[in-house]
Scaffold this motif. Structure first.
Motif, PDB file in Angstrom:
ATOM      1  N   ARG A 209       3.980  14.364  -4.815  1.00 18.69           N
ATOM      2  CA  ARG A 209       3.665  13.344  -3.807  1.00 18.69           C
ATOM      3  C   ARG A 209       2.496  12.498  -4.299  1.00 18.69           C
ATOM      4  O   ARG A 209       1.469  13.028  -4.699  1.00 18.69           O
ATOM      5  N   CYS A 210       2.674  11.197  -4.248  1.00 20.31           N
ATOM      6  CA  CYS A 210       1.631  10.284  -4.729  1.00 20.31           C
ATOM      7  C   CYS A 210       0.547  10.151  -3.665  1.00 20.31           C
ATOM      8  O   CYS A 210       0.845   9.811  -2.507  1.00 20.31           O
ATOM      9  N   PRO A 211      -0.728  10.400  -4.025  1.00 22.38           N
ATOM     10  CA  PRO A 211      -1.802  10.301  -3.029  1.00 22.38           C
ATOM     11  C   PRO A 211      -2.171   8.868  -2.654  1.00 22.38           C
ATOM     12  O   PRO A 211      -2.996   8.658  -1.781  1.00 22.38           O
ATOM     13  N   ILE A 212      -1.513   7.903  -3.288  1.00 16.28           N
ATOM     14  CA  ILE A 212      -1.737   6.502  -2.878  1.00 16.28           C
ATOM     15  C   ILE A 212      -0.614   6.054  -1.949  1.00 16.28           C
ATOM     16  O   ILE A 212      -0.827   5.794  -0.767  1.00 16.28           O
ATOM     17  N   CYS A 213       0.610   5.981  -2.480  1.00 17.83           N
ATOM     18  CA  CYS A 213       1.706   5.427  -1.670  1.00 17.83           C
ATOM     19  C   CYS A 213       2.324   6.465  -0.738  1.00 17.83           C
ATOM     20  O   CYS A 213       3.069   6.108   0.186  1.00 17.83           O
ATOM     21  N   GLY A 214       2.013   7.749  -0.985  1.00 19.61           N
ATOM     22  CA  GLY A 214       2.498   8.799  -0.092  1.00 19.61           C
ATOM     23  C   GLY A 214       3.934   9.200  -0.351  1.00 19.61           C
ATOM     24  O   GLY A 214       4.460  10.108   0.301  1.00 19.61           O
TER      25      GLY A 214
ATOM     26  N   ARG B 179       2.229   6.595 -14.851  1.00 19.08           N
ATOM     27  CA  ARG B 179       2.500   5.639 -13.770  1.00 19.08           C
ATOM     28  C   ARG B 179       3.340   6.283 -12.677  1.00 19.08           C
ATOM     29  O   ARG B 179       4.329   6.953 -12.960  1.00 19.08           O
ATOM     30  N   CYS B 180       2.946   6.055 -11.428  1.00 15.09           N
ATOM     31  CA  CYS B 180       3.816   6.384 -10.287  1.00 15.09           C
ATOM     32  C   CYS B 180       4.933   5.351 -10.277  1.00 15.09           C
ATOM     33  O   CYS B 180       4.661   4.148 -10.283  1.00 15.09           O
ATOM     34  N   ILE B 181       6.201   5.809 -10.284  1.00 11.81           N
ATOM     35  CA  ILE B 181       7.289   4.819 -10.352  1.00 11.81           C
ATOM     36  C   ILE B 181       7.426   4.047  -9.040  1.00 11.81           C
ATOM     37  O   ILE B 181       8.095   3.027  -8.996  1.00 11.81           O
ATOM     38  N   ARG B 182       6.779   4.517  -7.964  1.00 11.50           N
ATOM     39  CA  ARG B 182       6.884   3.799  -6.682  1.00 11.50           C
ATOM     40  C   ARG B 182       5.814   2.715  -6.560  1.00 11.50           C
ATOM     41  O   ARG B 182       6.118   1.575  -6.256  1.00 11.50           O
ATOM     42  N   CYS B 183       4.525   3.082  -6.761  1.00 15.27           N
ATOM     43  CA  CYS B 183       3.464   2.091  -6.542  1.00 15.27           C
ATOM     44  C   CYS B 183       2.822   1.611  -7.842  1.00 15.27           C
ATOM     45  O   CYS B 183       1.979   0.707  -7.804  1.00 15.27           O
ATOM     46  N   ARG B 184       3.194   2.211  -8.979  1.00 20.00           N
ATOM     47  CA  ARG B 184       2.721   1.822 -10.309  1.00 20.00           C
ATOM     48  C   ARG B 184       1.285   2.249 -10.599  1.00 20.00           C
ATOM     49  O   ARG B 184       0.706   1.887 -11.625  1.00 20.00           O
ATOM     50  N   SER B 185       0.667   3.006  -9.692  1.00 14.09           N
ATOM     51  CA  SER B 185      -0.705   3.455  -9.918  1.00 14.09           C
ATOM     52  C   SER B 185      -0.766   4.350 -11.149  1.00 14.09           C
ATOM     53  O   SER B 185       0.231   4.959 -11.543  1.00 14.09           O
ATOM     54  N   VAL B 186      -1.962   4.451 -11.757  1.00 15.08           N
ATOM     55  CA  VAL B 186      -2.176   5.368 -12.883  1.00 15.08           C
ATOM     56  C   VAL B 186      -2.990   6.568 -12.392  1.00 15.08           C
ATOM     57  O   VAL B 186      -3.511   6.586 -11.271  1.00 15.08           O
TER      58      VAL B 186
HETATM   59 ZN   LIG Z   1       2.551   5.960  -5.750  1.00 20.02          ZN
END
Ligand SMILES: [Zn+2]
Length: 256
Positions: free
Chosen positions: A21-26, A44-51
């Motif tokens: 689970r991405c702690p940015i986009c959830g 990279r998170c494939i959903r929000c692209r965060s590193v």
């Molecule tokens: Zn994300």
């Protein structure tokens, strides 16, 4: 700005891909290693692209706010006062510029500190001299900023001033455990004097910014002198599920 690498690089590194689970986009997402030489930047998170660095800061902040992700914080609304010293970037894809109890800023040369920026919410702020009131914030967040300020000691004092007792400065800087701070530029006079080869970091607003120093272990003493107790959050097995592998987040708590 460092390059994130290509999709084909991610496929070559597929054994180091993880799901969590991405702690940015959830979102339940896939974290792809697109640059194996630089995992701090390459996952990279494939959903929000965060590193990974963004997600590590987000994880620490979200947990402090009692949530699993910044997106969850955004849905619930902030119950604490948070100041992020940025007006754009991945943390603000989770939280949102303009949401109640969130302050955001950018330093803009030529703009008066405190003036509102074109996004209608963020203000121009200089970390050496913030326009915020004493003890007005519960959290201050800076992500790879303090290596670019001329006088970090002044900034630590200023961040302490605006934090409430028990408040926390959550931040990242380039940092080495095994040596003291390397001062790259002499900032004791009115103009910068280079002490070694220039080191520039990519910047979304100014294209590139000069690194004045690379922090070392004495940063803990500096923070203690300013009345902070500091913990360094390192990646662990549990942070892998948030796509965090190679970063360090400082949590400096203002003594009560
Ligand atoms: Zn994300």
């Amino acid at each position: 700005m460092r390059k994130s690498g290509s999709a084909s690089a991610a496929i070559r590194n597929v054994s180091q891909t993880s799901v969590g689970r991405c702690p940015i986009c959830g979102s339940v997402s896939v974290f792809l290693l697109t640059d194996k030489d630089n995992p701090r930047w390459g996952y990279r998170c494939i959903r929000c692209r965060s590193v990974g660095r963004n997600r590590h800061v987000a994880l620490v902040l979200a947990e402090a706010l009692g949530a699993a992700s910044l997106a969850e914080v955004r849905r619930r609304g902030l119950q604490r006062d948070v100041y992020i010293a940025a007006a754009s970037g991945y943390l603000l894809k989770g939280l949102a510029v303009g949401m109640p109890r969130l302050r955001t800023s950018e330093f803009m040369p030529g703009v008066k500190p405190g003036d509102v920026l074109p996004d209608g919410h963020s203000t121009c702020q200089d970390l050496h001299d913030l326009t915020y009131e004493d003890e007005s914030q519960d959290f201050v967040v800076t992500e790879d900023v303090l290596e670019h300020v001329r006088h970090p000691s002044t900034c630590f004092a200023e961040i302490r001033r605006v934090l409430r007792p028990g408040g926390q400065h959550i931040f990242t800087v380039p940092y080495s455990h095994d040596r003291p701070t390397v001062q790259r530029v002499d900032t004791s006079g009115p103009t910068d004097v280079l002490l070694m080869e220039e080191e520039w970091h990519g910047d979304s607003i100014r294209d590139r910014v000069l690194a004045y120093r690379n922090f070392g272990y004495d940063i803990f003493d500096q923070l203690r002198q300013h009345g902070f107790e500091t913990e360094l959050k390192l990646p662990s097995i549990s942070t892998r599920r948030a796509g965090v592998y190679d970063s360090a987040v400082f949590v400096a708590t203002k003594a009560e």
